[in-house]
Each structure stands twice: as C-alpha cells, then as structure tokens.
Enzyme design. Structure first.
Site, PDB file in Angstrom:
ATOM      1  N   ASP A  99      -2.709   4.103 -14.135  1.00  0.00           N
ATOM      2  CA  ASP A  99      -3.549   4.801 -13.167  1.00  0.00           C
ATOM      3  C   ASP A  99      -3.687   6.240 -13.648  1.00  0.00           C
ATOM      4  O   ASP A  99      -2.686   6.921 -13.891  1.00  0.00           O
ATOM      5  CB  ASP A  99      -2.873   4.766 -11.781  1.00  0.00           C
ATOM      6  CG  ASP A  99      -3.871   4.663 -10.651  1.00  0.00           C
ATOM      7  OD1 ASP A  99      -4.845   5.420 -10.681  1.00  0.00           O
ATOM      8  OD2 ASP A  99      -3.658   3.843  -9.741  1.00  0.00           O
ATOM      9  N   GLU A 254     -12.542   4.383  -9.771  1.00  0.00           N
ATOM     10  CA  GLU A 254     -12.584   4.260  -8.322  1.00  0.00           C
ATOM     11  C   GLU A 254     -13.689   5.188  -7.792  1.00  0.00           C
ATOM     12  O   GLU A 254     -13.741   6.361  -8.161  1.00  0.00           O
ATOM     13  CB  GLU A 254     -11.247   4.669  -7.714  1.00  0.00           C
ATOM     14  CG  GLU A 254     -11.214   4.371  -6.218  1.00  0.00           C
ATOM     15  CD  GLU A 254     -10.135   5.129  -5.479  1.00  0.00           C
ATOM     16  OE1 GLU A 254      -9.713   4.653  -4.419  1.00  0.00           O
ATOM     17  OE2 GLU A 254      -9.713   6.203  -5.953  1.00  0.00           O
TER      18      GLU A 254
HETATM   19  C1  NOJ Z   1      -7.123   6.784  -4.127  1.00  0.00           C
HETATM   20  C2  NOJ Z   1      -5.855   6.006  -4.214  1.00  0.00           C
HETATM   21  O1  NOJ Z   1      -6.125   4.644  -4.345  1.00  0.00           O
HETATM   22  C3  NOJ Z   1      -5.042   6.358  -3.000  1.00  0.00           C
HETATM   23  O2  NOJ Z   1      -3.929   5.527  -2.840  1.00  0.00           O
HETATM   24  C4  NOJ Z   1      -4.659   7.804  -3.101  1.00  0.00           C
HETATM   25  O3  NOJ Z   1      -3.945   8.172  -1.946  1.00  0.00           O
HETATM   26  C5  NOJ Z   1      -5.881   8.705  -3.253  1.00  0.00           C
HETATM   27  N1  NOJ Z   1      -6.827   8.189  -4.196  1.00  0.00           N
HETATM   28  C6  NOJ Z   1      -5.488  10.080  -3.702  1.00  0.00           C
HETATM   29  O4  NOJ Z   1      -5.003  10.049  -5.007  1.00  0.00           O
END
Ligand code: NOJ
Length: 550
Positions: A99, A254
């Site tokens: 990630d 994302e």
């Molecule tokens: C998206 C992530 O999937 C989530 O879990 C996280 O809290 C936020 N971004 C901030 O990094």
C-alpha cells in the site's frame, strides 16, 4: 489489440494485517501469521496479496499514518518476516502488492518533525499556512475524519493541512523534492521484489493552487478542490516514467468520487498512468456517497454501478472488482441477508466474480463474516468512528447511536479473522487488539473447510471456474432486465462461449427471467447454490451460472 498483462488473469486477496493472524501471541496480527496462511490463500485460487500498510506507524489510522516508508513495523515482524513472506509468495507463484500512502504521512514521521521546525530541505514538505491559534482557518475545507482540515502547530506557529486525521498531515506534492522521495520509496520496494502498489487516495495529491474555499457541499467540503487536482496526471506520469515503466509491476489507484469517464483519463490502456482503479459506486447501493449516510439497499443502484463500469471500460481499460474491503461494513450484512448468510454470500460472490476485471477478496469475505455489533461504543478503535460518535447524532438515544456504529463503522469489518471455534477464534493466543465477533463458533474457516457446500468451498469453485473460462476474461458483458428489483442477470459472450449469470437478491421466491436467445435447457449449469431447483421459481438468494459452448 489487448495487451497481455499478468494481473488480468489473477485474483487477489487483501490482508488487513492487524486482524489476519497473530503468529507471536501479542494479540495483533503479523507477518508470521501470514506466513502460516500462505497456502490457505493459495488454496482459494488467489494469485496475489495486497497488504494494507505494514510500515512503522503510531497507528492513529491503523497504519495509514506512516512514520517510516522504508521499513516494516516491528509488531508485524519487521523486515525479517517480510522477506520471508515475499519469498513465500514468489515460491508459490503469487504476487505481492504494497500500500503506497503518500497523500499524507504520520505527524511522527521525521519529515514532519523537521518541517515543523523549518529544517531544510523539509520546510516545504507539507502544506503550511500562517494564522493565529484559534483564529480564522486558512480555508473552509473539511477533513475526511476529524472535523476541519486544518490544525494549528505550536512548534511552527502555523496551520497544516490534513485531509484525514489530525495525525495525518498532507504532503506537499507540488514540491519536486517530495516527488523524489516518493520515487525513492517506490524503487526501494520494487528493487526488493514487490510486484506493485495499491495507491491510497492518490487522486487527492494535487491541490488547487491557492487552496481556495469550496462551495458548500453536504459532506467533505474541499473535495472539489483537491480530488483530481490540476497536476494529478502530470505527477502520476512522472512516477510512471521514472519508476514503474522500469519494472514488471502494476498499480491500482484508490479514487473516491470517480466515474468511468474520469477514470479513463487515468487507466486508459494506451494513455493512462496507472493500471486499475478502485471505484466506490459499487459500495454505495445502500448509502449516499459514504457509509455514514445510510439508505435502504437498492439492487438497481448496485447493478447500475457494476454495469456502468463494465460497459464504459470495455476494450479501453481494465476493471478492479471488489465487494468488500477494510473501509466498509461486511457485504452480507449490507447487500445480502444474515438470515440467508451462505446463500446470499454465494450470490454476492457470483455477482462480481464473473465480470471482466481483476477480482479482490477481503479477508473473511470468503467465509461470510458478518458485521461486528459490540455492546458498547467504547469498544471501537477506528478514528473515523470515534469522531463521528462523539460529534454527530448527539440528540439520538444511546441505542440508536450505538446501532448507527454497527451499521456504518469500518470496525464492523475489521474484527479478527475467524479461523476456528477455539478461544479467540484461533486468531491469537493473547488478547486480541479488537474483540472477535461473537459468532465465531458458528462462522469459521475450520468449519467451512469440512463442509463441501460452505461459502468457502463455493469461492474456491467459483474462482477456479472463472479462471478456466475465456468468456470471463474476454466476453462481452451485457446486463438484462435492468429494471428488476429482485434479480441481477448478465451474460458474457465470446464467439465460442457464452455465460448466463443469474443472481436473486430477495428472501422471497422470485420468478426466473431468462434473456431472449438463451435456452437454459441447452446450457450446462456450472455453478449453483441450491441442490434442488425449480424450473420457474428461484429460491431465496438463489444463483446459477450456465455455460453454452458452441
Ligand atoms: C483510504 C484507506 O483505504 C483508508 O483506510 C484510510 O483511512 C484513508 N485512505 C486515509 O489514508
């Protein structure tokens, strides 16, 4: 011509490390636990793992607040355990995705410590604005987690921007030095052998110049000014050109609030800068934009989301398929039925596994884990949940406020994986960091392993089938009866192979609907969730997949 890319034939498994499997008995999942379970993941038919963050972090947002990008947290087993997992994956022909969280760091990252003290070259690594404590904030943006997006830092005497928690200051990506840091991080992991990255809220990294106020928007004020910002494609192209193009790797971005048309600017196979996108529409069939604004589940909304992405990406880009991850409550509790847990779990599996794209499974989804419903709000850990509990719906009764958490909180899907009926669901010999769901004696891997008709074994079958059928990879997608509020019916067609997928989304019997041109008597039923079938009527949450070869 469709480019051959290895990720297109794969199925990934998402590990949310804290709750996957504890190998050393401290109550927290770790990489030693993952090592024990690599064969299990492989046995599902999964070819790769995406790890939610495992870097050193104070844990304000369960690891999405990174304090050191080039190490592995000691509580997860450090670099020693990581190298073993990486090797273990590669030995099994599996890929490993990390990630990449570079919209923000932890406020305990060395860069932030130096930036707040104006130590060069870190002075402009973050987004600082002058102002007085308790004075007017630099603009009207909201953070996604904790109130306003600005917090005053006493050390520097200025406000810093944080689009998420207070402990997650946003990096200043307009600073070329910060982009060089990102490239160093990417090289570091790719040189070690990791196979790609899931990029956390990557569409937020370029903020509109001057950080102007946003129009009043019911939630997340500011989003129009930082999502898909002015330099986003430039920065992503730079990372691609300088790093990704030099490796055989892939990237998954994302992207909150993205629709296919916008997505194509990122993931077009010819011109895009990344390979796939995590969209949110398929997660909003029972809410408005966010799980915190819940509505009744609408099948038509879900179908439209899936179909839009299937139609609009076809021949141009590749879908990332998912129904669960660590940011949303459990899917059976939302789109399915707890009463028909196994049946609806199977229908949900079929819903997405036979579409075009690369599917991801989230830990516990394969055994049909359900939402956690603790008896007290004190038991929640998630920063977003704690903030929302303390600041919203204050006038409602304690019961209503607690129920809201059950329905909306990310912790609903973050409880430890239920491995067996033993103490703590076999997750740990210590005290779990978050309690296990009380239903673990009923719902666990060990039990489902022994049952040929379990959801777990159904996932195995469905994944194996998916991989054996060219129509799943290449076939044209078409949705039928889109007005139906009970059935999701779609077909996948190549010249030599056709698939008909039928999923019922109701607890009541439903009249079967067959698209014209399809005769189920001539097809082979290759997957189903009931042993006995009626010709005309579907049972609750019944699903069937028919194959037609010519
Ligand atoms: C998206 C992530 O999937 C989530 O879990 C996280 O809290 C936020 N971004 C901030 O990094």
């Amino acid at each position: 011509m469709e480019r051959k890319r290895w990720y297109k034939d794969m199925v990934f498994y998402q590990i949310w490390p804290r709750s996957f499997k504890d190998g050393d008995g401290d109550g927290m999942g770790d990489l030693w636990g993952v090592l024990e379970k690599l064969d299990y993941i492989k046995s599902l038919g999964c070819d790769g793992i995406w790890f939610s963050p495992i870097y050193p972090s104070p844990g304000a947002d369960c690891g999405y607040d990174i304090a050191d990008y080039m190490d592995i947290a000691p509580e997860f087993g450090g670099m020693e355990a990581f190298k073993k997992v990486l090797e273990g994956c590669h030995e099994r022909g599996m890929k490993l995705l990390m990630d990449l969280v570079v919209n923000h760091t932890s406020d305990e990252h060395e860069w932030f410590e130096k930036s707040r003290r104006r130590i060069d070259p870190y002075t402009d690594y973050y987004i600082w604005r002058p102002g007085e404590k308790g004075g007017k904030l630099p603009n009207n943006w909201d953070s996604n987690f904790e109130g306003k997006a600005w917090t005053y830092d006493e050390v520097r005497g200025e406000y810093y921007l944080h689009l998420f928690a207070i402990k997650q200051p946003d990096l200043n990506m307009d600073n070329p030095l910060v982009r060089e840091e990102v490239k160093k991080i990417l090289h570091f992991w790719l040189d070690m052998g990791v196979d790609g990255f899931r990029e956390d809220v990557i569409t937020y990294i370029s903020k509109t110049e001057g950080l102007p106020n946003d129009r009043i928007f019911p939630i997340y004020k500011g989003m129009r000014k930082y999502n898909h910002g002015p330099h986003i494609h430039e920065y992503l192209s730079e990372f691609k050109r300088d790093v990704f193009d030099k490796y055989d790797c892939f990237t998954l971005a994302e992207a909150p609030l993205v629709w296919p048309k916008r997505a194509l600017k990122y993931i077009d196979e010819e011109k895009g800068q990344i390979d796939m996108m995590i969209q949110f529409q398929c997660e909003t069939a029972d809410c408005l934009f966010t799980d915190w604004l819940p509505t009744k589940f609408k099948l038509r909304k879900m179908k439209k989301a899936f179909s839009d992405w299937q139609y609009k990406l076809s021949g141009k880009a590749w879908n990332m398929l998912y129904i669960e991850n660590h940011d949303h409550p459990r899917i059976i509790s939302r789109y399915g039925s707890e009463k028909y847990r196994t049946e609806s779990g199977k229908t949900l599996a079929v819903t997405y596994l036979f579409q075009q794209g690369t599917p991801f499974l989230y830990q516990g989804q394969e055994i049909g884990m359900l939402n956690w419903r603790p008896e007290s709000p004190e038991m929640y850990e998630d920063v977003q949940t704690v903030y929302n509990y303390n600041h919203t719906n204050l006038k409602k009764s304690p019961e209503e406020r607690l129920k809201r958490l059950w329905r909306c909180s990310r912790d609903s899907a973050r409880t430890p994986v239920q491995w067996s009926a033993e103490k703590n669901a076999g997750f740990t010999t210590g005290t779990p960091w978050l309690p296990v769901n009380e239903n673990y004696k009923e719902i666990n891997v060990e039990k489902e392993e022994k049952d040929p008709d379990s959801l777990l074994n159904f996932y195995r079958k469905a994944i194996a089938l998916r991989k054996s059928l060219p129509a799943v990879r290449y076939g044209e997608y078409r949705e039928h009866f889109h007005r139906s509020k009970k059935l999701y019916v779609y077909t996948r067609e190549t010249e030599s192979q056709k698939l008909l997928v039928i999923c019922s989304f109701t607890e009541k019997p439903a009249k079967i609907k067959i698209p014209s041109g399809y005769n189920i008597e001539k097809g082979e039923l290759i997957l189903a969730n009931y042993k006995e079938r009626d010709e005309k009527i579907l049972k609750p949450y019944e699903t069937r997949v028919y194959l037609f070869n010519s």
